[in-house]
Design a protein around this motif. Structure first.
Motif: not given
Length: 85
Positions: A11, A13, A27, A54-55, A59-60
């Motif tokens: 993901r 960070k 992450m 933006e995520l 989150g990937y």
């Protein structure tokens, strides 16, 4: 207890840009650095547009609404440039 396994976590960070690259901190502590030339939309975008990410995808992934671009950490780790359109 034994030895603890390293947890792989792809993901996003953080994201940074230079004139020629995009760097994505994961992450799990890894950093992916990829030439912007691989992503023509990002290469042509202004620095202000690049910063408006933006995520997505839990989150990937990364999404840029203004320039209609999406990147995934798995694609970046695989070394996959944007498909030619």
């Amino acid at each position: 207890m034994g030895t603890s396994a390293i947890q792989v976590d792809e993901r996003v960070k953080a994201v940074q840009f230079t004139e020629e690259t995009i760097s994505v901190d994961l992450m799990d502590g890894r950093t992916i650095v990829v030439p912007l030339a691989w992503y023509p939309k990002l290469l042509k975008a202004t620095s202000e547009q690049r910063e408006k990410w933006e995520l997505c995808g839990g989150g990937y992934g990364l999404h840029w609404e203004e320039i209609d671009e999406d990147l995934s950490t798995s694609g970046m780790l695989r070394g996959a440039p944007a498909p030619a359109r």
